[in-house]
Write a protein that holds these residues in place. Structure first.
Motif, PDB file in Angstrom:
ATOM      1  N   PRO A   3       0.808  -1.228   0.000  1.00 16.43           N
ATOM      2  CA  PRO A   3       0.000   0.000   0.000  1.00 16.43           C
ATOM      3  C   PRO A   3       0.837   1.273   0.000  1.00 16.43           C
ATOM      4  CG  PRO A   3      -0.931  -1.606   1.516  1.00 16.43           C
ATOM      5  CD  PRO A   3       0.403  -2.144   1.085  1.00 16.43           C
ATOM      6  N   LEU A   4       1.945   1.273   0.739  1.00 15.42           N
ATOM      7  CA  LEU A   4       2.800   2.462   0.743  1.00 15.42           C
ATOM      8  C   LEU A   4       3.459   2.663  -0.605  1.00 15.42           C
ATOM      9  CD1 LEU A   4       4.487   2.262   4.269  1.00 15.42           C
ATOM     10  CD2 LEU A   4       2.679   3.812   3.509  1.00 15.42           C
ATOM     11  N   ASP A   5       3.880   1.566  -1.234  1.00 21.26           N
ATOM     12  CA  ASP A   5       4.449   1.675  -2.586  1.00 21.26           C
ATOM     13  C   ASP A   5       3.414   2.234  -3.554  1.00 21.26           C
ATOM     14  OD1 ASP A   5       6.832   0.664  -1.701  1.00 21.26           O
ATOM     15  OD2 ASP A   5       6.420  -1.397  -2.338  1.00 21.26           O
ATOM     16  N   ASP A   6       2.166   1.782  -3.396  1.00 21.81           N
ATOM     17  CA  ASP A   6       1.106   2.289  -4.266  1.00 21.81           C
ATOM     18  C   ASP A   6       0.856   3.774  -4.035  1.00 21.81           C
ATOM     19  OD1 ASP A   6       0.670  -0.085  -5.559  1.00 21.81           O
ATOM     20  OD2 ASP A   6      -0.996  -0.711  -4.280  1.00 21.81           O
ATOM     21  N   LEU A   7       0.880   4.190  -2.783  1.00 18.26           N
ATOM     22  CA  LEU A   7       0.713   5.615  -2.475  1.00 18.26           C
ATOM     23  C   LEU A   7       1.812   6.447  -3.129  1.00 18.26           C
ATOM     24  CD1 LEU A   7      -0.268   5.673   1.316  1.00 18.26           C
ATOM     25  CD2 LEU A   7      -1.667   6.440  -0.606  1.00 18.26           C
ATOM     26  N   ALA A   8       3.039   5.997  -2.987  1.00 18.72           N
ATOM     27  CA  ALA A   8       4.164   6.734  -3.563  1.00 18.72           C
ATOM     28  C   ALA A   8       4.058   6.791  -5.082  1.00 18.72           C
ATOM     29  CB  ALA A   8       5.478   6.083  -3.151  1.00 18.72           C
ATOM     30  N   PHE A   9       3.659   5.663  -5.685  1.00 16.48           N
ATOM     31  CA  PHE A   9       3.488   5.628  -7.139  1.00 16.48           C
ATOM     32  C   PHE A   9       2.398   6.598  -7.577  1.00 16.48           C
ATOM     33  CE2 PHE A   9       0.651   3.880 -10.433  1.00 16.48           C
ATOM     34  CZ  PHE A   9       1.484   4.003 -11.547  1.00 16.48           C
ATOM     35  N   PHE A  10       1.260   6.603  -6.887  1.00 17.08           N
ATOM     36  CA  PHE A  10       0.151   7.456  -7.300  1.00 17.08           C
ATOM     37  C   PHE A  10       0.481   8.931  -7.095  1.00 17.08           C
ATOM     38  CE2 PHE A  10      -4.069   9.450  -6.782  1.00 17.08           C
ATOM     39  CZ  PHE A  10      -4.591   9.107  -8.019  1.00 17.08           C
ATOM     40  N   ARG A  11       1.192   9.254  -6.036  1.00 16.45           N
ATOM     41  CA  ARG A  11       1.576  10.650  -5.833  1.00 16.45           C
ATOM     42  C   ARG A  11       2.497  11.116  -6.947  1.00 16.45           C
ATOM     43  NH1 ARG A  11       4.383  13.023  -0.387  1.00 16.45           N
ATOM     44  NH2 ARG A  11       6.113  11.700  -1.055  1.00 16.45           N
ATOM     45  N   ARG A  12       3.436  10.296  -7.338  1.00 11.74           N
ATOM     46  CA  ARG A  12       4.328  10.668  -8.447  1.00 11.74           C
ATOM     47  C   ARG A  12       3.529  10.824  -9.739  1.00 11.74           C
ATOM     48  NH1 ARG A  12       9.876  10.236  -9.877  1.00 11.74           N
ATOM     49  NH2 ARG A  12      10.372   9.478  -7.782  1.00 11.74           N
ATOM     50  N   LEU A  13       2.577   9.923  -9.947  1.00 10.30           N
ATOM     51  CA  LEU A  13       1.745   9.989 -11.140  1.00 10.30           C
ATOM     52  C   LEU A  13       0.939  11.284 -11.172  1.00 10.30           C
ATOM     53  CD1 LEU A  13       0.626   8.224 -13.584  1.00 10.30           C
ATOM     54  CD2 LEU A  13      -1.229   7.612 -12.027  1.00 10.30           C
ATOM     55  N   ALA A  60     -12.776  12.382  -7.892  1.00  5.61           N
ATOM     56  CA  ALA A  60     -12.937  12.782  -6.490  1.00  5.61           C
ATOM     57  C   ALA A  60     -12.259  11.784  -5.567  1.00  5.61           C
ATOM     58  CB  ALA A  60     -14.421  12.901  -6.153  1.00  5.61           C
ATOM     59  N   GLU A  61     -12.363  10.481  -5.926  1.00  7.15           N
ATOM     60  CA  GLU A  61     -11.704   9.454  -5.130  1.00  7.15           C
ATOM     61  C   GLU A  61     -10.187   9.566  -5.238  1.00  7.15           C
ATOM     62  OE1 GLU A  61     -15.798   8.326  -6.016  1.00  7.15           O
ATOM     63  OE2 GLU A  61     -14.120   8.922  -7.293  1.00  7.15           O
ATOM     64  N   GLY A  62      -9.726   9.912  -6.428  1.00  4.62           N
ATOM     65  CA  GLY A  62      -8.285  10.084  -6.618  1.00  4.62           C
ATOM     66  C   GLY A  62      -7.741  11.258  -5.823  1.00  4.62           C
ATOM     67  N   GLU A  63      -8.508  12.355  -5.783  1.00  4.78           N
ATOM     68  CA  GLU A  63      -8.102  13.522  -5.004  1.00  4.78           C
ATOM     69  C   GLU A  63      -8.003  13.166  -3.520  1.00  4.78           C
ATOM     70  OE1 GLU A  63      -7.120  16.379  -5.976  1.00  4.78           O
ATOM     71  OE2 GLU A  63      -7.954  16.798  -7.971  1.00  4.78           O
ATOM     72  N   ARG A  64      -8.993  12.396  -3.033  1.00  4.22           N
ATOM     73  CA  ARG A  64      -8.984  12.007  -1.623  1.00  4.22           C
ATOM     74  C   ARG A  64      -7.815  11.077  -1.316  1.00  4.22           C
ATOM     75  NH1 ARG A  64     -13.724   8.552   1.475  1.00  4.22           N
ATOM     76  NH2 ARG A  64     -12.825   8.701   3.574  1.00  4.22           N
ATOM     77  N   TYR A  65      -7.575  10.126  -2.210  1.00  2.00           N
ATOM     78  CA  TYR A  65      -6.480   9.176  -2.026  1.00  2.00           C
ATOM     79  C   TYR A  65      -5.133   9.906  -2.012  1.00  2.00           C
ATOM     80  CZ  TYR A  65      -3.729   4.888  -2.829  1.00  2.00           C
ATOM     81  OH  TYR A  65      -2.839   3.844  -2.721  1.00  2.00           O
ATOM     82  N   LEU A  66      -4.998  10.893  -2.905  1.00  2.00           N
ATOM     83  CA  LEU A  66      -3.755  11.655  -2.971  1.00  2.00           C
ATOM     84  C   LEU A  66      -3.561  12.494  -1.713  1.00  2.00           C
ATOM     85  CD1 LEU A  66      -1.276  12.703  -4.564  1.00  2.00           C
ATOM     86  CD2 LEU A  66      -2.782  14.459  -5.540  1.00  2.00           C
ATOM     87  N   MET A  71      -0.377  12.695   3.148  1.00  2.00           N
ATOM     88  CA  MET A  71      -0.129  12.955   4.571  1.00  2.00           C
ATOM     89  C   MET A  71       0.535  11.752   5.237  1.00  2.00           C
ATOM     90  SD  MET A  71      -3.726  14.856   5.548  1.00  2.00           S
ATOM     91  CE  MET A  71      -3.347  14.846   7.299  1.00  2.00           C
ATOM     92  N   ILE A  72       0.108  10.558   4.872  1.00  2.00           N
ATOM     93  CA  ILE A  72       0.714   9.345   5.441  1.00  2.00           C
ATOM     94  C   ILE A  72       2.175   9.241   5.038  1.00  2.00           C
ATOM     95  CG2 ILE A  72       0.670   6.822   5.329  1.00  2.00           C
ATOM     96  CD1 ILE A  72      -2.392   7.052   5.048  1.00  2.00           C
ATOM     97  N   LEU A  73       2.474   9.507   3.770  1.00  2.00           N
ATOM     98  CA  LEU A  73       3.860   9.437   3.296  1.00  2.00           C
ATOM     99  C   LEU A  73       4.731  10.492   3.975  1.00  2.00           C
ATOM    100  CD1 LEU A  73       3.267   8.819  -0.519  1.00  2.00           C
ATOM    101  CD2 LEU A  73       4.123   7.169   1.155  1.00  2.00           C
ATOM    102  N   GLU A  74       4.163  11.688   4.164  1.00  2.00           N
ATOM    103  CA  GLU A  74       4.934  12.744   4.829  1.00  2.00           C
ATOM    104  C   GLU A  74       5.240  12.356   6.272  1.00  2.00           C
ATOM    105  OE1 GLU A  74       6.305  15.429   3.781  1.00  2.00           O
ATOM    106  OE2 GLU A  74       5.523  15.475   1.728  1.00  2.00           O
ATOM    107  N   GLU A  75       4.254  11.794   6.971  1.00  2.00           N
ATOM    108  CA  GLU A  75       4.481  11.401   8.359  1.00  2.00           C
ATOM    109  C   GLU A  75       5.507  10.283   8.454  1.00  2.00           C
ATOM    110  OE1 GLU A  75       0.969  10.555  10.540  1.00  2.00           O
ATOM    111  OE2 GLU A  75       0.131  12.570  10.309  1.00  2.00           O
TER     112      GLU A  75
END
Length: 316
Positions: A3-13, A60-66, A71-75
């Motif tokens: 999940p963290l890898d996915d978060l990082a990938f989506f933020r870069r995208l 809208a879901e993508g905005e929320r996920y991002l 915030m999770i990645l920053e923490e």
């Protein structure tokens, strides 16, 4: 960790803005990036973005996920940074935004020497015509004129600065006596065009009483949207310019420009380094901001009449 890898990938995208740009940044094929996004959406059960190869628009879901995921990645980054802060070396990404003129002249060379002293830093400097959003563009530090209205940002002043009214000696020789800002009406002024207006409003304060202000509409036959062009036009005698002290102090000292209206001065336009408020600000961010504060003193000397006031102030 998936999940963290996915978060990082989506933020870069999301920050890259397209599948093609993301593929280029990651060194992957376009099909590999598209497949990974589809797998992420399948795992979450929602569509995160509508896309073509050239453009990506978050749902809208993508905005929320991002937003929440960022915030999770920053923490997590802050936690890892705090655990490793006992080490002497600085490391990790440092993303900086500044405007073109000041960024080229000062931020870029100081970032270069900072990275030379701290080779573990992975730096990125993006210059723009106007300040970019730290949150939306994932910048760590923004170099801004004035303090930000957003209370979620910390602002530390790195340079005391004012606007200075000036012209080339040859131009000054042709001017009638100027005793107040109102006398600028009808004079050829060099306008930095930041909107579609045919005139600009220049603001001044009395030197002996800064509480007394005067604003005047000015116009002229030459305009530009680039500060360096305005400076060249002023040096070549085309008109009167209102430019920042950091940009003109050397020309004034060498006699290439002459300051006008000695009883008046331009308004303050101090530069600040701004960054997001966190419980734990990464050491690399704090170190670079401190470095900017220390080094800018030797790069831009303070104006004589501002020196006492500047020494008596503290950074926000």
């Amino acid at each position: 960790m998936a999940p963290l890898d996915d978060l990082a990938f989506f933020r870069r995208l999301a920050h890259a803005g397209s599948l093609t740009a993301t593929a280029r940044e990651l060194g992957l094929s376009l099909s590999a990036v598209s497949k990974r996004l589809k797998q992420l959406e399948a795992r979450l059960g929602v569509e995160l973005a509508s896309r073509t190869t050239r453009r990506l628009t978050l749902t809208a879901e993508g905005e929320r996920y991002l937003a929440r995921g960022g915030m999770i990645l920053e923490e997590l980054s802050e936690l890892e940074e705090s655990l490793g802060e006992r080490r002497a070396e600085l490391s990790g990404p440092l993303r900086v935004n500044a405007t073109f003129g000041f960024g080229r002249r000062h931020v870029a060379p100081l970032l270069s020497t900072f990275c030379r002293d701290h080779p573990g830093i992975e730096a990125s400097l993006e210059l723009s015509g106007f300040p970019l959003s730290l949150g939306d563009q994932a910048f760590d530090i923004g170099i801004r004129v004035g303090e930000p209205p957003d209370s979620r940002l910390v602002a530390r002043r790195i340079l005391a600065n004012r606007r200075v009214l000036c012209a080339a000696p040859a131009r000054v020789a042709t001017l009638p006596p100027l005793r107040s800002p109102a006398d600028l009406s009808g004079q050829a002024c060099l306008l930095l065009r930041e909107n579609d207006s045919d005139f600009a409003v220049w603001r001044f304060q009395r030197r002996d009483d800064p509480g007394v202000e005067q604003a005047v509409k000015v116009a002229g036959p030459l305009t530009s949207n680039d500060g360096e062009v305005i400076m060249r036009l002023a040096l070549e005698g085309h008109g009167i310019a209102l430019r920042s002290w950091w940009d003109v102090h050397d020309h004034l000292a060498r006699g290439r420009l002459v300051e006008l209206l000695p009883d008046w001065q331009g308004v303050r336009a101090d530069f600040h380094a701004v960054y997001r408020q966190h419980r734990h600000v990464p050491a690399r961010i704090r170190a670079y901001v401190t470095y900017l504060e220390e080094e800018m003193v030797s790069r831009v000397p303070p104006r004589q009449n501002d020196a006492t006031a500047i020494r008596g102030e503290t950074s926000p």
